[in-house]
Design a protein around this motif. Sequence first.
Motif, short mmCIF file in Angstrom:
data_model
loop_
_atom_site.label_atom_id
_atom_site.label_comp_id
_atom_site.label_asym_id
_atom_site.label_seq_id
_atom_site.Cartn_x
_atom_site.Cartn_y
_atom_site.Cartn_z
N SER A 85 -75.84 -19.61 3.40
CA SER A 85 -75.96 -20.65 2.37
C SER A 85 -76.00 -20.07 0.96
O SER A 85 -75.34 -20.58 0.06
CB SER A 85 -77.23 -21.48 2.61
OG SER A 85 -77.12 -22.17 3.83
N TRP A 86 -76.79 -19.02 0.75
CA TRP A 86 -76.88 -18.46 -0.60
C TRP A 86 -75.57 -17.82 -1.02
O TRP A 86 -75.10 -18.06 -2.14
CB TRP A 86 -78.04 -17.47 -0.70
CG TRP A 86 -79.37 -18.14 -0.73
CD1 TRP A 86 -80.32 -18.12 0.24
CD2 TRP A 86 -79.89 -18.97 -1.78
NE1 TRP A 86 -81.40 -18.88 -0.14
CE2 TRP A 86 -81.16 -19.41 -1.37
CE3 TRP A 86 -79.40 -19.38 -3.02
CZ2 TRP A 86 -81.96 -20.23 -2.17
CZ3 TRP A 86 -80.19 -20.21 -3.80
CH2 TRP A 86 -81.44 -20.62 -3.38
N GLY A 110 -80.45 -25.09 4.75
CA GLY A 110 -81.83 -25.27 4.31
C GLY A 110 -82.29 -26.71 4.38
O GLY A 110 -83.46 -26.99 4.64
N HIS A 120 -87.22 -30.84 -1.62
CA HIS A 120 -86.42 -29.61 -1.55
C HIS A 120 -85.22 -29.79 -0.63
O HIS A 120 -84.11 -29.34 -0.94
CB HIS A 120 -87.27 -28.43 -1.06
CG HIS A 120 -88.26 -27.96 -2.06
ND1 HIS A 120 -89.49 -27.49 -1.71
CD2 HIS A 120 -88.20 -27.88 -3.42
CE1 HIS A 120 -90.15 -27.14 -2.78
NE2 HIS A 120 -89.40 -27.38 -3.83
N ARG A 121 -85.44 -30.44 0.50
CA ARG A 121 -84.34 -30.67 1.44
C ARG A 121 -83.26 -31.55 0.81
O ARG A 121 -82.07 -31.30 0.99
CB ARG A 121 -84.87 -31.30 2.74
CG ARG A 121 -85.74 -30.33 3.54
CD ARG A 121 -86.01 -30.79 4.96
NE ARG A 121 -86.31 -32.18 5.11
CZ ARG A 121 -87.53 -32.69 5.18
NH1 ARG A 121 -88.59 -31.91 5.11
NH2 ARG A 121 -87.71 -34.00 5.35
N LEU A 124 -81.28 -29.39 -1.64
CA LEU A 124 -80.37 -28.49 -0.92
C LEU A 124 -79.18 -29.25 -0.36
O LEU A 124 -78.04 -28.77 -0.40
CB LEU A 124 -81.13 -27.77 0.20
CG LEU A 124 -82.16 -26.74 -0.27
CD1 LEU A 124 -83.02 -26.28 0.90
CD2 LEU A 124 -81.47 -25.57 -0.95
N GLU A 128 -75.14 -28.63 -1.34
CA GLU A 128 -74.07 -28.46 -0.35
C GLU A 128 -73.00 -29.54 -0.50
O GLU A 128 -71.81 -29.26 -0.41
CB GLU A 128 -74.63 -28.48 1.08
CG GLU A 128 -75.41 -27.26 1.47
CD GLU A 128 -74.56 -26.02 1.68
OE1 GLU A 128 -73.31 -26.11 1.72
OE2 GLU A 128 -75.14 -24.94 1.82
#
Length: 158
Positions: A85-86, A110, A120-121, A124, A128
């Motif tokens: 992901s990063w 994440g 946070h989810r 993320l 994406e």
Amino acid sequence: MKVLHIVEALGGGVTSALREYISATSRDVEHLVAGRPRPTHGTGDDLGAPSVGSLPSKRSPLRMVAAVEDVVRRTRPDVVHAHSSWAGAYARASLRVPAERVVYTPHCFGFERTDLPRAHRIALYQAEHLLVRRTAGVGGRHPPLAALARPQGLGRRN
């Protein structure tokens, strides 16, 4: 064909997956690796592909994107394969990396982590969702994960 693999942190499962990708391709494919070595996992020099750059040890997003841009400029790859992901975020956030050359292999998302706060989810997931437009192809060792990484897949979850 020249493939530049971007790996945010060399070591563990990502390194194992990368080793499999490299060994599974024909000898006509030149593989290069740029990553951030983990102190406890070595440098990744045993992958069967030369290291062409180290990503910064501190994960400042701007520094990471700049490092990816630098290695892409120097190596001029046909494909930029972002692992995790990063790494996917850094490669796809760079407007200097042509979207039509980016292949993204998420090893997890994440936004699916239940230990993170909902805010946070959601952030993320939104990242994406935005970055999928800068992705030419998705690779995946786990079909449901690869399906979720495609534009139509990201539209199904909240």
